[in-house]
Design a protein around this motif. Structure first.
Motif, PDB file in Angstrom:
ATOM      1  N   ASP A   1       2.877   2.295 -14.929  1.00 24.78           N
ATOM      2  CA  ASP A   1       2.899   3.277 -13.848  1.00 24.78           C
ATOM      3  C   ASP A   1       1.739   3.056 -12.878  1.00 24.78           C
ATOM      4  O   ASP A   1       1.913   3.131 -11.656  1.00 24.78           O
ATOM      5  N   ARG A   2       0.568   2.764 -13.455  1.00 22.87           N
ATOM      6  CA  ARG A   2      -0.620   2.627 -12.605  1.00 22.87           C
ATOM      7  C   ARG A   2      -0.659   1.283 -11.876  1.00 22.87           C
ATOM      8  O   ARG A   2      -0.972   1.220 -10.681  1.00 22.87           O
ATOM      9  N   GLU A   3      -0.337   0.193 -12.604  1.00 23.55           N
ATOM     10  CA  GLU A   3      -0.526  -1.134 -12.041  1.00 23.55           C
ATOM     11  C   GLU A   3       0.710  -1.695 -11.342  1.00 23.55           C
ATOM     12  O   GLU A   3       0.576  -2.572 -10.486  1.00 23.55           O
ATOM     13  N   VAL A   4       1.899  -1.241 -11.722  1.00 26.60           N
ATOM     14  CA  VAL A   4       3.120  -1.790 -11.131  1.00 26.60           C
ATOM     15  C   VAL A   4       3.742  -0.801 -10.146  1.00 26.60           C
ATOM     16  O   VAL A   4       3.888  -1.095  -8.953  1.00 26.60           O
ATOM     17  N   VAL A   5       4.073   0.384 -10.644  1.00 22.14           N
ATOM     18  CA  VAL A   5       4.749   1.358  -9.779  1.00 22.14           C
ATOM     19  C   VAL A   5       3.823   1.807  -8.651  1.00 22.14           C
ATOM     20  O   VAL A   5       4.214   1.825  -7.475  1.00 22.14           O
ATOM     21  N   ASP A   6       2.577   2.154  -9.007  1.00 23.65           N
ATOM     22  CA  ASP A   6       1.653   2.601  -7.966  1.00 23.65           C
ATOM     23  C   ASP A   6       1.354   1.495  -6.965  1.00 23.65           C
ATOM     24  O   ASP A   6       1.195   1.753  -5.757  1.00 23.65           O
ATOM     25  N   THR A   7       1.264   0.239  -7.439  1.00 22.83           N
ATOM     26  CA  THR A   7       1.036  -0.880  -6.519  1.00 22.83           C
ATOM     27  C   THR A   7       2.196  -1.034  -5.545  1.00 22.83           C
ATOM     28  O   THR A   7       1.995  -1.255  -4.336  1.00 22.83           O
ATOM     29  N   TYR A   8       3.410  -0.930  -6.035  1.00 25.15           N
ATOM     30  CA  TYR A   8       4.585  -1.021  -5.163  1.00 25.15           C
ATOM     31  C   TYR A   8       4.596   0.112  -4.134  1.00 25.15           C
ATOM     32  O   TYR A   8       4.860  -0.107  -2.946  1.00 25.15           O
ATOM     33  N   VAL A   9       4.288   1.309  -4.596  1.00 25.62           N
ATOM     34  CA  VAL A   9       4.270   2.453  -3.677  1.00 25.62           C
ATOM     35  C   VAL A   9       3.193   2.269  -2.617  1.00 25.62           C
ATOM     36  O   VAL A   9       3.411   2.522  -1.417  1.00 25.62           O
ATOM     37  N   ARG A  10       1.995   1.814  -3.066  1.00 23.93           N
ATOM     38  CA  ARG A  10       0.933   1.588  -2.091  1.00 23.93           C
ATOM     39  C   ARG A  10       1.310   0.505  -1.096  1.00 23.93           C
ATOM     40  O   ARG A  10       1.024   0.611   0.106  1.00 23.93           O
ATOM     41  N   GLY A  11       1.989  -0.572  -1.597  1.00 22.97           N
ATOM     42  CA  GLY A  11       2.416  -1.639  -0.689  1.00 22.97           C
ATOM     43  C   GLY A  11       3.464  -1.165   0.298  1.00 22.97           C
ATOM     44  O   GLY A  11       3.446  -1.534   1.484  1.00 22.97           O
ATOM     45  N   ALA A  12       4.414  -0.333  -0.177  1.00 20.12           N
ATOM     46  CA  ALA A  12       5.456   0.171   0.722  1.00 20.12           C
ATOM     47  C   ALA A  12       4.875   1.069   1.804  1.00 20.12           C
ATOM     48  O   ALA A  12       5.440   1.175   2.905  1.00 20.12           O
ATOM     49  N   ALA A  13       3.746   1.695   1.508  1.00 26.52           N
ATOM     50  CA  ALA A  13       3.124   2.587   2.497  1.00 26.52           C
ATOM     51  C   ALA A  13       2.173   1.861   3.432  1.00 26.52           C
ATOM     52  O   ALA A  13       1.717   2.435   4.426  1.00 26.52           O
ATOM     53  N   ALA A  14       1.850   0.562   3.145  1.00 27.86           N
ATOM     54  CA  ALA A  14       0.846  -0.150   3.947  1.00 27.86           C
ATOM     55  C   ALA A  14       1.310  -0.382   5.380  1.00 27.86           C
ATOM     56  O   ALA A  14       0.555  -0.169   6.342  1.00 27.86           O
ATOM     57  N   LEU A  15       2.568  -0.857   5.582  1.00 26.66           N
ATOM     58  CA  LEU A  15       3.056  -1.155   6.937  1.00 26.66           C
ATOM     59  C   LEU A  15       3.113   0.082   7.822  1.00 26.66           C
ATOM     60  O   LEU A  15       2.587   0.057   8.951  1.00 26.66           O
ATOM     61  N   PRO A  16       3.709   1.192   7.387  1.00 22.88           N
ATOM     62  CA  PRO A  16       3.656   2.396   8.236  1.00 22.88           C
ATOM     63  C   PRO A  16       2.232   2.847   8.534  1.00 22.88           C
ATOM     64  O   PRO A  16       1.951   3.343   9.628  1.00 22.88           O
ATOM     65  N   ARG A  17       1.334   2.627   7.568  1.00 25.56           N
ATOM     66  CA  ARG A  17      -0.048   3.024   7.812  1.00 25.56           C
ATOM     67  C   ARG A  17      -0.684   2.168   8.900  1.00 25.56           C
ATOM     68  O   ARG A  17      -1.412   2.670   9.774  1.00 25.56           O
ATOM     69  N   LEU A  18      -0.406   0.831   8.905  1.00 24.15           N
ATOM     70  CA  LEU A  18      -0.939  -0.053   9.936  1.00 24.15           C
ATOM     71  C   LEU A  18      -0.363   0.277  11.306  1.00 24.15           C
ATOM     72  O   LEU A  18      -1.079   0.294  12.315  1.00 24.15           O
ATOM     73  N   LEU A  19       0.979   0.522  11.341  1.00 21.82           N
ATOM     74  CA  LEU A  19       1.592   0.890  12.617  1.00 21.82           C
ATOM     75  C   LEU A  19       1.008   2.199  13.140  1.00 21.82           C
ATOM     76  O   LEU A  19       0.767   2.364  14.338  1.00 21.82           O
ATOM     77  N   GLY A  20       0.802   3.122  12.244  1.00 20.05           N
ATOM     78  CA  GLY A  20       0.203   4.384  12.660  1.00 20.05           C
ATOM     79  C   GLY A  20      -1.193   4.189  13.219  1.00 20.05           C
ATOM     80  O   GLY A  20      -1.583   4.842  14.199  1.00 20.05           O
ATOM     81  N   ALA A  21      -1.966   3.281  12.586  1.00 18.82           N
ATOM     82  CA  ALA A  21      -3.313   3.016  13.096  1.00 18.82           C
ATOM     83  C   ALA A  21      -3.260   2.426  14.495  1.00 18.82           C
ATOM     84  O   ALA A  21      -4.064   2.777  15.376  1.00 18.82           O
ATOM     85  N   ALA A  22      -2.273   1.504  14.733  1.00 20.11           N
ATOM     86  CA  ALA A  22      -2.154   0.903  16.072  1.00 20.11           C
ATOM     87  C   ALA A  22      -1.772   1.947  17.108  1.00 20.11           C
ATOM     88  O   ALA A  22      -2.328   1.987  18.223  1.00 20.11           O
TER      89      ALA A  22
END
Length: 664
Positions: free
Chosen positions: A609-630
């Motif tokens: 849960d911590r190393e696989v699922v949470d990593t996937y969730v964090r990765g899926a949220a990275a692109l919207p976060r970068l676009l939001g920053a731009a």
């Protein structure tokens, strides 16, 4: 008032008393003790009236459909036969004694209101189990008792041992309740009803399609509730709760529920030869193993806990040979003297100044300090050891006599092998029971441990209850074996010559050998000086007592006492003493087989849960976060910048349109 109405009021009154006690416990504390005692006493009186009207004759049946289910109906049903009427009397009598006793034992406990309410609810649930004619309604009472035991065993929740014991009791009994629930549904599916009478009618007509599977599933729940091998390990640890709770659980509720359930549905189990043999083996291992463990325990309540497990083994042994009359006879007899044993132990513990544990090896001169407990516990121990004419002799001999009849082929109620298993294990347990009963008496009342401070005379409510329970412990058996057959199945409960001679002879041998071993160890211990070992004067008394509970040793105020080395149990058991003292390390076995694999699985799930699922969730949220920053950086708040961007965008669009048009 009809008998049915009286029977409905029996479980209802303690329930209402519990509800009122919880509501008024803080706002009107003066009503707490009357609300604890009076509803339970009234329920006992009504149970007496129900028993008188039932009279050991035809069963009283009444039912009304609770709710339409579309398939197997669930009904509010009563089924009161001789077994139910007498067991209800036991429940009411012991519960009333416990409530009266508790008014003195826990008179200074700030959580007494909730304790008394839970005891009343516990009593109501057991009444529901006893009188219920529908298996689902019975299951409700069955589970409510499990919840009540969780809270009552953990009453002293300040100590980690009480918290762990309550959780263990809950989880182990639930481990048996899951297959038990499946077995109930399978039984109702085959019978087409949850009504006890219809289920028994289906069995009589040979309508059960899966008798062995159903019986084994139900036995799992019985093993958990009645603390039978291999699900018995919760009961000794449950001694961390208040002593009156132990008396109630061991004598008239909870552990008695499993035996009563099998007695009520015995034809279901008799439909499977394999199930009867399994029941006999379970009873034999439980009887012998618990008796050996009791002989090695130092805490007085743990001795009694293992004793309960063994005596319940006698009851399941009687059921394994097809004699439910003998099983319930011993249930009634055992309820009286086991309640007396625990409540007398409570007087000893109360005199020692702690509400929890009391090590027998540290007791001294208690005969003179608590004479009521001394004399009444002596009566109860003689009944436990099955010495005539005390009640335990007659009820235990009825079990051994039933096993002998099956073993020698005089009856075909059960396989002959089951009879031999129960008979041999029962005789061995008779020897061991007398041994640990004698050891308890010698160490508690004639021990050489350093004397604890005298905490004064015990409350009258406690000592009176002891003498009330001493009467049936002495006289019940001699009357009951003549009167009870008419209330049961009509079979004889009279002692047989062979088993009476063998059982009593082995009991006397066990007692005499233990006394001889005690004399030898006492002579050796006389060379060892005994005395108190003072604790640090700044130590807090509450912390000392909590530490004593944790280490299974007593603490009296701010003084810890050296043990009496004159323990005959060590000499009698020899190399078996250490494993027997630890319950043959079954907890360690279960931890290796079940607990650690589950914990390892939980650790794996947590890692994934911590190393696989949470990593996937964090990765899926990275692109919207970068676009939001731009986008956020583009929001400068400068109007000129916005106008310039608008013009630039317009030019780009115009050029794009022009290119498209030219291309067209």
């Amino acid at each position: 008032m009809t008998t049915t109405t009286l029977a409905v009021l029996v479980p209802l009154l303690p329930f209402l008393g519990a509800a009122a006690g919880l509501l008024l416990g803080r706002t009107a504390p003066g009503f707490v003790r009357p609300l604890a005692v009076l509803p339970t006493l009234a329920a006992l009186l009504l149970a007496v009236l129900v028993a008188v009207r039932q009279g050991g004759g035809d069963a009283i049946d009444s039912a009304t459909e609770l709710t339409p289910t579309g398939s197997v109906p669930i009904e509010l049903a009563l089924h009161i036969d001789g077994f139910a009427a007498l067991v209800a009397l036991l429940v009411g009598a012991v519960a009333t004694c416990v409530q009266i006793y508790s008014t003195g034992y826990l008179r200074d406990d700030p959580r007494y209101p909730s304790y008394a309410a839970l005891v009343s609810l516990f009593t109501s649930a057991m009444f529901l189990v006893v009188y219920s004619g529908d298996l689902i309604v019975l299951l409700v009472g069955w589970e409510v008792m499990g919840i009540c035991s969780y809270f009552l065993v953990g009453h002293f929740w300040e100590t980690p041992e009480a918290r762990a014991a309550s959780l263990k009791a809950f989880l182990v009994t639930k481990l048996g309740d899951v297959p038990f629930l499946v077995g109930l549904f399978a039984l109702a599916t085959d019978a087409g009803s949850f009504r006890v009478t219809r289920v028994l009618g289906t069995v009589a007509s040979g309508g059960l399609d899966h008798p062995t599977l159903i019986a084994l599933l139900l036995l799992a729940g019985v093993a958990g509730k009645s603390a039978q091998f291999p699900l018995h390990t919760w009961l000794p640890d449950a001694m961390a709760g208040p002593t009156p709770v132990s008396a109630l659980i061991h004598a008239a509720t909870m552990v008695a529920a499993g035996v009563y359930f099998v007695a009520r549905l015995l034809p279901v189990f008799q439909a499977s030869t394999a199930a009867m043999v399994v029941l006999a083996l379970m009873a034999a291992v439980t009887m012998a193993g618990s008796a050996l463990a009791a002989l090695a325990q130092d805490d007085i309540k743990r001795v009694l806990a293992y004793s309960t497990i063994g005596q319940l083994g006698y009851m399941t042994g009687a059921l394994a040979v097809g004699d439910r009359g003998a099983a319930v006879f011993h249930l009634l007899s055992h309820g009286a003297f086991k309640a007396l044993l625990f409540l007398a132990a409570g007087v000893i513990i109360h005199a020692a100044g702690t509400n929890s544990l009391a090590a027998m090896s540290r007791m001294s001169r208690l005969r003179d300090r608590v004479p009521d407990a001394y004399w009444t516990m002596t009566v109860a121990l003689l009944a436990l050891a099955a010495i005539p004419p005390f009640s335990g002799f007659f009820s235990k001999e009825s079990v051994l006599g039933a096993a002998e009849h099956v073993a020698t082929g005089h009856t075909e109620h059960a396989p002959g092998g089951a009879g031999w298993i129960v008979l041999l294990a029962g005789l061995l347990t008779a020897l061991l029971t007398a041994a640990y009963a004698t050891r308890l008496w010698l160490l508690a009342f004639r021990g050489r441990g350093t004397e604890a401070p005298d905490h004064g005379r015990q409350p009258l409510t406690m000592t009176v209850v002891l003498w009330v329970l001493a009467v049936p412990s002495l006289a019940f058996g001699g009357l009951a074996f003549r009167l009870l057959p008419d209330w049961f199945d009509g079979g004889s409960l009279a002692p047989t010559l062979t088993t009476s001679v063998l059982g009593t002879g082995l009991a006397l041998v066990g007692g005499l050998v233990t006394y001889g071993a005690w004399q030898r160890t006492t002579a050796l211990a006389a060379r060892t000086p005994m005395g108190a070992v003072a604790a640090h004067p700044e130590a807090d008394a509450g912390l000392v007592e909590a530490e004593a509970i944790a280490s299974h040793r007593p603490a009296y105020g701010d003084v810890a006492y050296a043990p009496d080395p004159a323990d005959p149990g060590r000499l009698l058991l020899g190399p078996l003493h250490r494993p027997a003292a630890g319950g043959f390390h079954l907890d360690a076995v279960y931890a290796a087989l079940f607990v650690r694999p589950v914990q390892a699985g939980a650790s794996l799930v947590r890692f994934l849960d911590r190393e696989v699922v949470d990593t996937y969730v964090r990765g899926a949220a990275a692109l919207p976060r970068l676009l939001g920053a731009a986008v956020r950086r583009a929001q400068t708040g400068n109007v000129q910048t916005y106008v310039s961007a608008l013009l630039a965008g317009t030019v780009v669009l115009a050029v794009a349109v022009l290119l498209v048009a030219t291309g067209a």
